[in-house]
Design an enzyme around this catalytic site. Structure first.
Site, PDB file in Angstrom:
ATOM      1  N   LEU A  75      29.071  22.817   0.865  1.00 34.44           N
ATOM      2  CA  LEU A  75      30.188  23.266   1.689  1.00 34.44           C
ATOM      3  C   LEU A  75      29.617  23.759   3.010  1.00 34.44           C
ATOM      4  O   LEU A  75      28.480  24.256   3.068  1.00 34.44           O
ATOM      5  CB  LEU A  75      30.952  24.411   1.013  1.00 34.44           C
ATOM      6  CG  LEU A  75      31.761  24.091  -0.250  1.00 34.44           C
ATOM      7  CD1 LEU A  75      32.369  25.376  -0.811  1.00 34.44           C
ATOM      8  CD2 LEU A  75      32.846  23.071   0.039  1.00 34.44           C
ATOM      9  N   ASP A  76      30.403  23.638   4.096  1.00 32.32           N
ATOM     10  CA  ASP A  76      29.983  24.198   5.375  1.00 32.32           C
ATOM     11  C   ASP A  76      29.684  25.685   5.211  1.00 32.32           C
ATOM     12  O   ASP A  76      30.304  26.370   4.381  1.00 32.32           O
ATOM     13  CB  ASP A  76      31.089  24.045   6.421  1.00 32.32           C
ATOM     14  CG  ASP A  76      31.320  22.604   6.831  1.00 32.32           C
ATOM     15  OD1 ASP A  76      30.456  21.753   6.530  1.00 32.32           O
ATOM     16  OD2 ASP A  76      32.366  22.341   7.456  1.00 32.32           O
ATOM     17  N   MET A  77      28.780  26.190   6.025  1.00 32.39           N
ATOM     18  CA  MET A  77      28.413  27.605   5.948  1.00 32.39           C
ATOM     19  C   MET A  77      29.635  28.514   6.049  1.00 32.39           C
ATOM     20  O   MET A  77      29.764  29.506   5.317  1.00 32.39           O
ATOM     21  CB  MET A  77      27.430  27.956   7.069  1.00 32.39           C
ATOM     22  CG  MET A  77      26.969  29.409   7.046  1.00 32.39           C
ATOM     23  SD  MET A  77      25.858  29.828   8.406  1.00 32.39           S
ATOM     24  CE  MET A  77      27.043  29.975   9.756  1.00 32.39           C
ATOM     25  N   THR A  79      32.741  27.868   5.329  1.00 31.11           N
ATOM     26  CA  THR A  79      33.747  27.620   4.303  1.00 31.11           C
ATOM     27  C   THR A  79      33.379  28.347   3.018  1.00 31.11           C
ATOM     28  O   THR A  79      32.214  28.378   2.626  1.00 31.11           O
ATOM     29  CB  THR A  79      33.860  26.107   4.020  1.00 31.11           C
ATOM     30  OG1 THR A  79      34.161  25.419   5.229  1.00 31.11           O
ATOM     31  CG2 THR A  79      34.954  25.819   2.994  1.00 31.11           C
TER      32      THR A  79
END
Length: 230
Positions: A75-77, A79
Site C-alpha cells: 500500500l502507498d505510505m 494509505t
C-alpha cells in the site's frame, strides 16, 4: 494536467516528506500458519526505502514479530488499511497469483473534494508513470496500462463526498489519479491535491477497508476488515 503542474506538485510533495512513521503498536487482524493480516497505519512505508532513514517499514516491523513474514503486495505510505503477508513460499505464490489474476476483492474508503453528483460510476482510464515527475502517475490514453475503478457514494457534506472505491486493477496511485481525473481529488493528497485539498486533512483520506481472498490452504474465501479511521 500539464507537465509543469505535475512537476510542481511532485516537488512540493517531496519537500514536505519528512519521514516520521507512527510508533503505535501494530494492529494484527489475523494470523495463522499461512497468512498474516495487519491494519497498516498511514505514514508507514510498506517496504524499506532506498535511504537509510527510510528503513523502518511495515515489512520490517512484521518480521520483528513474525520472522517468517513474506511480502505479497504493498500500500502507498500515506494509505492505511488491510495488508496481507504470507508465512511460507507456497502461500506467497498462491496469494501472488490471486493478485496477478485479479481474483481478490478490495474495497477502499475515501473522502474526496467536492460533491460527487452521481451515486455510482466507473472510471476507466489507462495509467502510466509520469517519468519526469516520478513517482507520480498520469492518465495516458495512448500508452497507459488499463485501469478501472468502480465507486459508490456513501454520504455527502457541503464540500466533500465520502465514497467507497472498488479497484478492478492494481496500478500505482490508481485511486488517487482516477479520483483526480473525474474532478474529485482525495483530501490530504500531497501528491495530486492543491493547497486547499492538502490542508483539509492531516493525512491522506484513503483507507483499504476490506480484502477478500482465497485461503492458500483449502481455498475457502476469507474476508478481512479494518475499520476506517475517518
Amino acid at each position: 494536467m500539464i507537465p509543469n503542474q505535475n512537476g510542481l506538485r511532485c516537488k512540493r510533495a517531496l519537500e514536505k516528506l519528512h519521514y516520521q512513521p507512527p510508533s503505535a503498536p501494530l494492529t494484527i487482524l489475523h494470523a495463522d500458519a499461512d497468512l498474516l493480516v495487519v491494519d497498516k497505519p498511514s505514514g508507514l512505508l510498506s517496504v524499506p526505502g532506498k535511504a537509510a532513514e527510510h528503513a523502518d517499514c511495515l515489512e520490517t516491523r512484521m518480521r520483528n514479530i513474525y520472522p517468517d513474514t513474506l511480502l505479497v503486495h504493498r500500500l502507498d505510505m500515506d494509505t492505511s488499511g488491510v495488508m496481507v503477508f504470507a508465512r511460507n513460499k507456497s502461500a506467497q505464490r498462491h496469494l501472488g497469483l490471486q493478485f496477478e489474476k485479479r481474483q481478490m476483492q478490495k474495497t477502499y474508503h475515501a473522502i474526496v473534494a467536492g460533491i460527487v453528483r452521481d451515486d455510482t460510476g466507473l472510471v476507466d482510464l489507462p495509467l502510466i508513470v509520469d517519468w519526469p515527475n516520478r513517482p507520480l502517475q498520469k492518465v495516458d490514453l495512448e500508452t497507459g496500462k488499463p485501469a478501472q475503478t468502480e465507486w459508490r457514494v456513501r454520504s455527502r457534506s457541503h464540500n466533500s463526498t465520502y465514497v467507497e472505491l472498488y479497484p478492478k486493477t492494481g496500478r500505482s496511485h490508481q485511486l488517487r489519479v482516477h479520483m483526480l481525473a473525474i474532478g474529485h481529488p482525495i483530501l490530504g493528497d500531497r501528491f495530486y491535491g492543491d493547497s486547499d485539498v492538502i490542508s483539509r486533512m492531516d493525512r491522506l483520506a484513503l483507507h483499504a477497508s476490506m480484502l477478500r481472498l482465497r485461503h492458500p490452504t483449502g481455498g475457502a474465501w476469507c474476508e478481512f476488515i479494518a475499520k476506517s479511521p475517518f
